[in-house]
Design a protein around this motif. Structure first.
Motif, PDB file in Angstrom:
ATOM      1  N   ALA A 358       0.838  -1.195   0.000  1.00 27.32           N
ATOM      2  CA  ALA A 358       0.000   0.000   0.000  1.00 27.32           C
ATOM      3  C   ALA A 358       0.873   1.245   0.000  1.00 27.32           C
ATOM      4  CB  ALA A 358      -0.919  -0.013   1.208  1.00 27.32           C
ATOM      5  N   GLY A 359       0.468   2.212  -0.815  1.00 23.41           N
ATOM      6  CA  GLY A 359       1.246   3.433  -0.954  1.00 23.41           C
ATOM      7  C   GLY A 359       2.290   3.359  -2.038  1.00 23.41           C
ATOM      8  N   GLY A 360       2.487   2.186  -2.621  1.00 17.88           N
ATOM      9  CA  GLY A 360       3.463   2.026  -3.695  1.00 17.88           C
ATOM     10  C   GLY A 360       2.884   2.388  -5.051  1.00 17.88           C
ATOM     11  N   ASN A 361       3.688   2.191  -6.063  1.00 16.88           N
ATOM     12  CA  ASN A 361       3.296   2.549  -7.425  1.00 16.88           C
ATOM     13  C   ASN A 361       3.397   1.341  -8.346  1.00 16.88           C
ATOM     14  OD1 ASN A 361       3.031   5.628  -7.249  1.00 16.88           O
ATOM     15  ND2 ASN A 361       5.125   5.300  -6.482  1.00 16.88           N
ATOM     16  N   VAL A 362       2.506   1.305  -9.323  1.00 15.90           N
ATOM     17  CA  VAL A 362       2.570   0.354 -10.436  1.00 15.90           C
ATOM     18  C   VAL A 362       2.578   1.170 -11.721  1.00 15.90           C
ATOM     19  CG1 VAL A 362       1.356  -1.445 -11.711  1.00 15.90           C
ATOM     20  CG2 VAL A 362       1.480  -1.554  -9.218  1.00 15.90           C
ATOM     21  N   TYR A 363       3.528   0.888 -12.562  1.00 17.56           N
ATOM     22  CA  TYR A 363       3.689   1.664 -13.791  1.00 17.56           C
ATOM     23  C   TYR A 363       3.190   0.833 -14.977  1.00 17.56           C
ATOM     24  CZ  TYR A 363       6.700   4.339 -10.687  1.00 17.56           C
ATOM     25  OH  TYR A 363       7.190   5.061  -9.632  1.00 17.56           O
ATOM     26  N   LEU A 364       2.175   1.359 -15.644  1.00 12.70           N
ATOM     27  CA  LEU A 364       1.584   0.700 -16.809  1.00 12.70           C
ATOM     28  C   LEU A 364       1.865   1.580 -18.024  1.00 12.70           C
ATOM     29  CD1 LEU A 364      -0.201  -1.371 -18.258  1.00 12.70           C
ATOM     30  CD2 LEU A 364      -2.213  -0.124 -17.434  1.00 12.70           C
ATOM     31  N   GLU A 365       2.769   1.114 -18.905  1.00 11.82           N
ATOM     32  CA  GLU A 365       3.198   1.915 -20.043  1.00 11.82           C
ATOM     33  C   GLU A 365       3.083   1.114 -21.333  1.00 11.82           C
ATOM     34  OE1 GLU A 365       7.167   3.053 -19.192  1.00 11.82           O
ATOM     35  OE2 GLU A 365       6.648   4.308 -17.462  1.00 11.82           O
ATOM     36  N   SER A 366       2.761   1.820 -22.389  1.00  9.53           N
ATOM     37  CA  SER A 366       2.685   1.199 -23.713  1.00  9.53           C
ATOM     38  C   SER A 366       3.459   2.059 -24.698  1.00  9.53           C
ATOM     39  CB  SER A 366       1.228   1.059 -24.166  1.00  9.53           C
ATOM     40  OG  SER A 366       0.613   2.340 -24.270  1.00  9.53           O
ATOM     41  N   SER A 367       4.010   1.422 -25.725  1.00 12.51           N
ATOM     42  CA  SER A 367       4.809   2.162 -26.702  1.00 12.51           C
ATOM     43  C   SER A 367       4.877   1.387 -28.005  1.00 12.51           C
ATOM     44  CB  SER A 367       6.224   2.408 -26.167  1.00 12.51           C
ATOM     45  OG  SER A 367       6.872   1.168 -25.901  1.00 12.51           O
ATOM     46  N   MET A 368       5.225   2.088 -29.064  1.00 10.14           N
ATOM     47  CA  MET A 368       5.444   1.477 -30.365  1.00 10.14           C
ATOM     48  C   MET A 368       6.918   1.105 -30.490  1.00 10.14           C
ATOM     49  SD  MET A 368       2.355   1.689 -31.434  1.00 10.14           S
ATOM     50  CE  MET A 368       2.600   1.016 -33.090  1.00 10.14           C
ATOM     51  N   ILE A 369       7.208  -0.061 -31.046  1.00 12.02           N
ATOM     52  CA  ILE A 369       8.577  -0.523 -31.255  1.00 12.02           C
ATOM     53  C   ILE A 369       8.743  -0.907 -32.712  1.00 12.02           C
ATOM     54  CG2 ILE A 369       8.887  -1.318 -28.879  1.00 12.02           C
ATOM     55  CD1 ILE A 369       8.254  -4.134 -29.815  1.00 12.02           C
ATOM     56  N   ASP A 370       9.969  -1.216 -33.090  1.00  8.94           N
ATOM     57  CA  ASP A 370      10.231  -1.598 -34.478  1.00  8.94           C
ATOM     58  C   ASP A 370       9.438  -2.854 -34.837  1.00  8.94           C
ATOM     59  OD1 ASP A 370      11.954   0.491 -34.691  1.00  8.94           O
ATOM     60  OD2 ASP A 370      13.770  -0.682 -34.276  1.00  8.94           O
ATOM     61  N   GLY A 371       8.559  -2.701 -35.792  1.00 10.21           N
ATOM     62  CA  GLY A 371       7.792  -3.841 -36.271  1.00 10.21           C
ATOM     63  C   GLY A 371       6.617  -4.223 -35.406  1.00 10.21           C
ATOM     64  N   GLY A 372       6.254  -3.417 -34.388  1.00 11.98           N
ATOM     65  CA  GLY A 372       5.115  -3.793 -33.562  1.00 11.98           C
ATOM     66  C   GLY A 372       4.907  -2.836 -32.396  1.00 11.98           C
ATOM     67  N   TRP A 373       4.408  -3.370 -31.289  1.00  7.18           N
ATOM     68  CA  TRP A 373       4.104  -2.552 -30.110  1.00  7.18           C
ATOM     69  C   TRP A 373       4.239  -3.418 -28.873  1.00  7.18           C
ATOM     70  CZ3 TRP A 373      -0.573  -3.966 -27.544  1.00  7.18           C
ATOM     71  CH2 TRP A 373      -1.380  -4.864 -28.256  1.00  7.18           C
ATOM     72  N   GLN A 374       4.282  -2.752 -27.706  1.00 15.71           N
ATOM     73  CA  GLN A 374       4.466  -3.490 -26.464  1.00 15.71           C
ATOM     74  C   GLN A 374       3.776  -2.776 -25.311  1.00 15.71           C
ATOM     75  OE1 GLN A 374       8.681  -3.676 -25.682  1.00 15.71           O
ATOM     76  NE2 GLN A 374       8.762  -1.615 -24.823  1.00 15.71           N
ATOM     77  N   VAL A 375       3.470  -3.573 -24.266  1.00 20.09           N
ATOM     78  CA  VAL A 375       2.911  -3.057 -23.020  1.00 20.09           C
ATOM     79  C   VAL A 375       3.802  -3.556 -21.891  1.00 20.09           C
ATOM     80  CG1 VAL A 375       0.934  -3.037 -21.468  1.00 20.09           C
ATOM     81  CG2 VAL A 375       0.562  -3.014 -23.947  1.00 20.09           C
ATOM     82  N   THR A 376       4.228  -2.635 -21.021  1.00 21.60           N
ATOM     83  CA  THR A 376       5.136  -2.977 -19.922  1.00 21.60           C
ATOM     84  C   THR A 376       4.477  -2.637 -18.590  1.00 21.60           C
ATOM     85  OG1 THR A 376       7.063  -2.529 -21.311  1.00 21.60           O
ATOM     86  CG2 THR A 376       7.416  -2.590 -18.932  1.00 21.60           C
ATOM     87  N   VAL A 377       4.551  -3.550 -17.643  1.00 20.77           N
ATOM     88  CA  VAL A 377       4.008  -3.359 -16.295  1.00 20.77           C
ATOM     89  C   VAL A 377       5.149  -3.543 -15.310  1.00 20.77           C
ATOM     90  CG1 VAL A 377       2.333  -4.122 -14.591  1.00 20.77           C
ATOM     91  CG2 VAL A 377       1.766  -4.233 -17.034  1.00 20.77           C
ATOM     92  N   CYS A 378       5.378  -2.513 -14.499  1.00 25.87           N
ATOM     93  CA  CYS A 378       6.465  -2.550 -13.509  1.00 25.87           C
ATOM     94  C   CYS A 378       5.879  -2.251 -12.133  1.00 25.87           C
ATOM     95  CB  CYS A 378       7.541  -1.534 -13.878  1.00 25.87           C
ATOM     96  SG  CYS A 378       8.907  -1.433 -12.697  1.00 25.87           S
TER      97      CYS A 378
END
Length: 443
Positions: A358-378
């Motif tokens: 509790a009180g922490g962070n979750v980072y949900l990011e998406s981006s375009m990459i060469d030849g496709g796309w990706q979603v990253t969860v940290c």
């Protein structure tokens, strides 16, 4: 087991090849001999001794004057005057120089004769014991008949060796091809077949070993398949049994929302409704995977899909008092299974939220990459253990007992990995300084 067909050893195959090749070469030699004899009998070529006989006939009786021979004279000759000048010859160049050398050396050889006439002139004759063409035109155009015949014989023997070698290669290659076919079928797990008979004992021994391997692998995969079927049936039954209580919980929670409740209680009921809806989605996903149902691919806006993911997971993050940091870098559209993909990404995000204090962070990011796309969860949790990095995407893997007690059923990351694979992508697990990182890449 069916009776094995008759087989021969590889040594016998090679011995048979050698015998057949020798017989073919012998046949070539016999054919060549009869052809050469036929040419001599029909007047196409002279016998090898004809040139010597012509010289003996020319010098018979020790003639006193030189008589020029005709075009059918086979021996090389040159008539020299008293002072060594060339008076007449049927050769020139180096051959004439060789004959002049015999004149100066004043020596006889087994294939050279000389005779001096009454006028002081001397003839030098040199013959070769070989078959020659009767036709003068052929003698001028072609090599000597005997040399040409020998060359033809050598070419025939080489062709015989080549054809027999190619035959042996083709036969052995056809047998070796069986190993390639068996290996491809085993590699593709197509094990319901019988390994054929090669006909060569050494090959059959290797194929018998492959047959034993095929049978053992077939039994192993069959038992795995049966266990998988039983597990799918159990999961399907469990998912079906969960539908009724989930429906009751959801219905009662929605009825509570119709009542006048304090703000804090209303938020709790809303969380119950949202979690219940998510549980229903999990149950639907279990039923789909157990029955083989599949969602159709549709062209979908990637930014809109990501926004929907953020909205659906934001409620869970707030309930856990975790700050969900989002960044939408997607563009354009893609052909995807939207519901499956949202559930898969939701599983990953929920897993990160549950492992973040509790009180922490979750980072949900998406981006375009060469030849496709990706979603990253940290997340900012403890990260993945070494065992989890290797097994977390396996079906029903839950790690240690404590983790299983936290409510993990071993399906979240497995389902996410399967969805990524269905979309031609991959799911990657790793750790960073703050916690665990899950990346879903799509091509």
């Amino acid at each position: 087991m069916a009776k094995r067909q008759r087989s021969v050893s590889l040594s016998f195959v090679l011995l048979r090849f050698a015998i057949v090749m020798l017989c073919c070469m012998l046949l070539c030699c016999l054919v060549w001999y009869f052809v050469m004899v036929r040419f001599q009998n029909t007047g196409v070529t002279y016998q090898g001794a004809v040139s010597n006989q012509q010289v003996e006939q020319m010098l018979a009786g020790k003639p006193t004057t030189f008589i020029s021979p005709g075009d059918d004279f086979l021996a090389e000759y040159a008539l020299f005057g008293r002072n060594g000048e060339v008076l007449e010859s049927n050769v020139e160049g180096k051959k004439l120089e060789v004959l002049a050398g015999f004149l100066q050396e004043d020596a006889n050889s087994i294939d050279v004769s000389r005779h001096t006439y009454a006028d002081g002139s001397t003839v030098i004759l040199r013959w070769h014991f070989r078959a020659e063409f009767v036709n003068p035109v052929l003698r001028d155009m072609l090599p000597p008949a005997e040399y040409l015949g020998l060359a033809t014989l050598v070419v025939a023997l080489l062709l015989c060796l080549l054809f027999n070698t190619l035959w042996l290669r083709r036969r052995l290659a056809s047998k070796l091809k069986l190993f390639s076919e068996v290996s491809k079928k085993v590699g593709a797990q197509e094990l319901d077949f019988t390994i054929p008979h090669a006909g060569i004992r050494e090959y059959n021994q290797a194929l018998d070993a492959m047959e034993q391997m095929r049978e053992a692998l077939y039994r192993s995969l069959s038992s795995q398949w049966e266990a998988q079927q039983e597990r799918d049936a159990e999961i399907a039954a469990l998912a079906h049994d969960l539908k009724t209580p989930l429906t009751l919980v959801g219905g009662n929670a929605e009825l509570l929302l119709d009542e006048e409740l304090p703000e804090s209680s209303r938020k709790m009921v809303e969380t119950i409704v949202a979690s219940n809806d998510r549980a229903k989605q999990y149950v639907a996903s279990l039923l789909e995977t157990s029955t083989g149902a599949n969602e159709a691919f549709e062209n979908t806006s990637l930014p809109a899909m990501f926004d929907e993911l953020c909205q659906s997971t934001m409620v869970i993050a707030e309930a856990k008092r975790v700050c969900l940091q989002t960044q939408n870098g997607l563009k354009g559209t893609a052909s995807i299974q939207k519901d499956h993909l949202l559930r898969a990404l939701g599983n990953v995000v929920q897993n990160a939220i549950e492992h973040t204090p509790a009180g922490g962070n979750v980072y949900l990011e998406s981006s375009m990459i060469d030849g496709g796309w990706q979603v990253t969860v940290c997340d900012e949790g403890p990260g993945f253990s070494e065992e989890a990095l290797h097994h977390a995407t396996e079906r029903l893997w839950r790690g240690d007992v404590a983790r299983g007690a936290d409510g993990h059923n071993g399906l979240g990351l497995w389902f996410a990995a399967q969805v990524a694979k269905t979309h031609g992508g991959q799911l990657e697990l790793r750790n960073c300084d703050s916690g665990g990182v899950v990346t879903m890449k799509f091509c």
